[in-house]
Design a protein around this motif. Structure first.
Motif, PDB file in Angstrom:
ATOM      1  N   VAL A 130       0.822  -1.211   0.000  1.00  0.00           N
ATOM      2  CA  VAL A 130       0.000   0.000   0.000  1.00  0.00           C
ATOM      3  C   VAL A 130       0.861   1.269   0.000  1.00  0.00           C
ATOM      4  O   VAL A 130       0.725   2.106  -0.897  1.00  0.00           O
ATOM      5  N   LEU A 134       1.647   4.252  -2.935  1.00  0.00           N
ATOM      6  CA  LEU A 134       1.539   5.702  -2.704  1.00  0.00           C
ATOM      7  C   LEU A 134       2.833   6.417  -3.091  1.00  0.00           C
ATOM      8  O   LEU A 134       2.804   7.476  -3.708  1.00  0.00           O
TER       9      LEU A 134
ATOM     10  N   LEU B  40       0.765   5.038   8.225  1.00  0.00           N
ATOM     11  CA  LEU B  40      -0.531   5.122   7.536  1.00  0.00           C
ATOM     12  C   LEU B  40      -1.644   4.445   8.312  1.00  0.00           C
ATOM     13  O   LEU B  40      -2.805   4.859   8.241  1.00  0.00           O
ATOM     14  N   LEU B  49      -6.109  10.816  -2.160  1.00  0.00           N
ATOM     15  CA  LEU B  49      -4.728  10.712  -1.687  1.00  0.00           C
ATOM     16  C   LEU B  49      -4.097  12.067  -1.385  1.00  0.00           C
ATOM     17  O   LEU B  49      -2.891  12.186  -1.271  1.00  0.00           O
ATOM     18  N   ALA B 258      -7.661  -1.864  -0.306  1.00  0.00           N
ATOM     19  CA  ALA B 258      -6.721  -0.808  -0.679  1.00  0.00           C
ATOM     20  C   ALA B 258      -6.961  -0.309  -2.090  1.00  0.00           C
ATOM     21  O   ALA B 258      -6.866   0.884  -2.360  1.00  0.00           O
ATOM     22  N   PHE B 259      -7.287  -1.213  -3.000  1.00  0.00           N
ATOM     23  CA  PHE B 259      -7.249  -0.833  -4.409  1.00  0.00           C
ATOM     24  C   PHE B 259      -8.576  -0.978  -5.142  1.00  0.00           C
ATOM     25  O   PHE B 259      -8.610  -0.872  -6.348  1.00  0.00           O
ATOM     26  N   SER B 263     -11.877   2.043  -1.603  1.00  0.00           N
ATOM     27  CA  SER B 263     -10.496   2.153  -1.165  1.00  0.00           C
ATOM     28  C   SER B 263     -10.352   2.858   0.164  1.00  0.00           C
ATOM     29  O   SER B 263     -10.922   3.921   0.396  1.00  0.00           O
ATOM     30  N   SER B 264      -9.582   2.248   1.043  1.00  0.00           N
ATOM     31  CA  SER B 264      -9.280   2.851   2.323  1.00  0.00           C
ATOM     32  C   SER B 264      -7.863   2.458   2.701  1.00  0.00           C
ATOM     33  O   SER B 264      -7.621   1.431   3.319  1.00  0.00           O
ATOM     34  N   MET B 265      -6.913   3.304   2.262  1.00  0.00           N
ATOM     35  CA  MET B 265      -5.494   2.970   2.397  1.00  0.00           C
ATOM     36  C   MET B 265      -5.068   2.843   3.859  1.00  0.00           C
ATOM     37  O   MET B 265      -4.260   1.986   4.196  1.00  0.00           O
ATOM     38  N   SER B 269      -3.632  -0.492   5.511  1.00  0.00           N
ATOM     39  CA  SER B 269      -2.311  -0.495   6.156  1.00  0.00           C
ATOM     40  C   SER B 269      -2.383  -1.091   7.550  1.00  0.00           C
ATOM     41  O   SER B 269      -1.488  -1.831   7.968  1.00  0.00           O
TER      42      SER B 269
END
Lengths: 281, 294
Positions: A130, A134, B40, B49, B258-259, B263-265, B269
């Motif tokens: 992830v 980024l 993160l 982002l 994630a993708f 999406s919730s990075m 994480s």
């Protein structure tokens, strides 16, 4: 019958079920692969016929035409070649220079840097994917060849392999060349590198194989259809629950064929590269 | 220019030049991402982002209340339990049978290793077709034997084992070959002495082979464990987590959080950090055990 021959006979009797087991395992590997290869040359009608055939009744190359019509597989192949080729070319340079430095030079911070490199081996790619995405995105390399290639160049395992290969070389070689006035890079490039050819070939083969087969990273870092590699392009094609079986067989065979050829000629290096790491552990 | 070349040409200095590319790349694409994964996990990162909101432990608390995450841990555990014992013990037994360097064994080894070099994509497509409920020859054979139409890749309760088998099929060869290489390093005189004492092949296996290859045993156990905990590729191609999340591994779930569109990075994480903790805990535990043994 002496006890010794009795034992031999007993072992031979045990040998038969063992041999059968080994053959079954071998067939378990081979039959699926062969069936898939054959199926790629069967007409769609034969593929969906009942009961399924093993050997093709009629041979056709139509599936290979069909798969190109559905997805731009030639472009995917080109992308896979660029990804595998680019990563490997850079990997050979970067990992072998690093391995050489650890093997031949003494300098401040050597053990610290070495430990850092060692530690990265413990970090699973899946855990950092992830933030890695980024970072590549923020660096403006998203959906580009650079984004695919650059993050995958350094492999700690390859540095160790190269270090081990260089460590086996006599230091006197470098001393003699230094007296002859060769530069440090010249010594590395002209004297040392040619001596570790098998390690370089192993590194090359493993790197090509790894990136050719890589699925996760191309999926994360590319988005446009034109940037897809074979591994992820085919995955997305099959993921649409396609009913074009012939095209799927053909696509899978296309992605497999180069690795099979590489394996036939470089089996020794595959085994050394992948199994060798288990011995030093 | 000339002076600079001379300056850097000193062995103790040029070492840094040789190392620089690898260190820089490792920092940017390994060390920083790992630190970033931890960072993160404490933030909410929106799709754009462009911003990040600090939320503390919220993502972790959410994860442990997320049924889908708990389920993914269970599924991952099942995959690990299917794969690891067979890789660690089964591969050793097979390896013992094919250690001698004769033509038959070399051929068998080449065959067993073959799936290792194949991409998960090709392997996945292949098995999808073989087990296909309409065109697959395994399904067809079972049907002609009167066993009914089994939908191998779409039956809750069964599919997880099928996917586990496919994953095993692909990676079995690597363990077997590593064991073969290890067994070949065992001194032949040990076996000769046992032979003189009248020990059979089975006793030789347990009393000489097994103790001699212990480091390799631990190596395979640790790497296979870590590998199984990260299972993703084969699942993605064959079932993508279905049916009904019964094959959704932790990495599969992380990937989708994630993708995908939801999406919730930050949340992804946090789950990555939990997974990392589990992998590290297992590895360190085994490493300690291994060292105690020596």
């Amino acid at each position: 019958m002496s006890p010794k021959t009795a034992k031999k006979v007993r072992e031979n009797i045990y040998g038969i079920p063992v041999f059968i087991l080994l053959i079954i395992l071998a067939l378990l590997v081979l039959i699926p692969v062969v069936w898939m290869a054959f199926s790629a040359f069967k007409p769609e009608k034969e593929i969906i016929s009942w009961p399924p055939t093993f050997f093709p009744q009629t041979l056709t190359s139509q599936n290979f035409v069909d798969v190109q019509k559905r997805i731009n597989i030639l472009q995917y192949m080109l992308n896979s070649v660029i990804y595998a080729g680019g990563t490997t070319a850079l990997a050979v340079i970067v990992n072998s220079t690093a391995g050489y430095a650890y093997a031949f030079y003494n300098f401040k911070g050597k053990s610290g840097l070495f430990l850092l490199t060692l530690a990265t081996m413990m970090v699973p790619f899946q855990v950092i994917m992830v933030p890695l995405f980024l970072i590549v995105y923020k660096m403006g390399m998203y959906d580009s060849y650079w984004g695919l290639i650059i993050p995958r160049v350094v492999v700690a395992g390859s540095i160790f392999m190269m270090r081990a290969a260089f460590t086996g070389l006599p230091k006197e070689l470098a001393e003699a060349a230094r007296i002859d006035g060769l530069s440090e890079f010249g010594i590395f490039r002209k004297i040392m590198l040619p001596q570790v050819k098998p390690a370089i070939i192993t590194l090359t083969i493993l790197s090509i194989n790894g990136s050719w087969n890589d699925l996760l990273w191309p999926m994360i870092v590319t988005s446009s259809t034109e940037m897809r590699t074979l591994a992820n392009g085919l995955a997305l094609f099959i993921g649409q629950n396609t009913i074009e079986y012939g095209a799927a067989f053909a696509g899978a065979l296309i992605s497999l064929a180069p690795m099979l050829i590489l394996y036939i000629f470089g089996q020794k290096y595959f085994v050394e590269g992948m199994a060798g790491s288990g011995l030093k552990g | 220019m000339k002076g600079m070349i001379k300056y850097w040409n000193k062995p103790s200095r040029c070492a840094y030049l040789f190392l620089a590319p690898s260190i820089v790349l490792l920092m940017i694409f390994n060390v920083i991402p790992l630190a970033a994964a931890f960072g993160l996990s404490l933030f909410d990162v929106p799709m754009t982002l462009n911003s990040a909101e600090f939320v503390g432990w919220k993502n972790f608390i959410e994860a442990f209340h997320d049924d889908r995450f708990i389920n993914s841990l269970k599924v991952t555990a099942i995959f690990t339990l299917i794969e690891v014992p067979i890789q660690v013990a089964g591969a050793l037994v097979i390896a013992a049978f094919i250690t001698k360097n004769n033509l038959k064994n070399k051929l068998l080894r080449a065959i067993y290793f073959l799936p290792v070099i194949c991409s998960a994509t090709a392997v996945g497509i292949m098995w999808r077709m073989i087990l296909h409920s309409n065109i697959g020859f395994v399904t067809a054979t079972l049907r002609s034997m009167g066993l009914g139409k089994i939908n191998f890749l779409n039956t809750p309760g069964l599919t997880v084992f099928v996917v586990g088998f496919i994953s095993l099929w692909r990676s079995f060869g690597i363990s077997a070959i590593i064991y073969v290489t290890a067994i070949q390093q065992v001194s032949a005189s040990l076996y000769e002495a046992a032979e003189m004492d009248g020990a059979g092949k089975v006793r030789q296996f347990f009393h000489i082979t097994v103790p001699s290859i212990r480091p390799t045993f631990w190596y395979i156990l640790m790497t296979r464990f870590a590998g199984a905990l990260q299972i993703f590729d084969i699942i993605y191609i064959t079932t993508n987590g279905g049916p009904n999340y019964t094959t959704e591994s932790t990495v599969t779930y992380i990937y989708s959080r994630a993708f995908s569109s939801a999406s919730s990075m930050g949340y992804a994480s946090a789950m990555s950090v939990i997974l990392f903790t589990v992998i590290m805990a297992v590895t360190v535990f085994m490493y300690r055990k291994m060292n105690k043994e020596d």
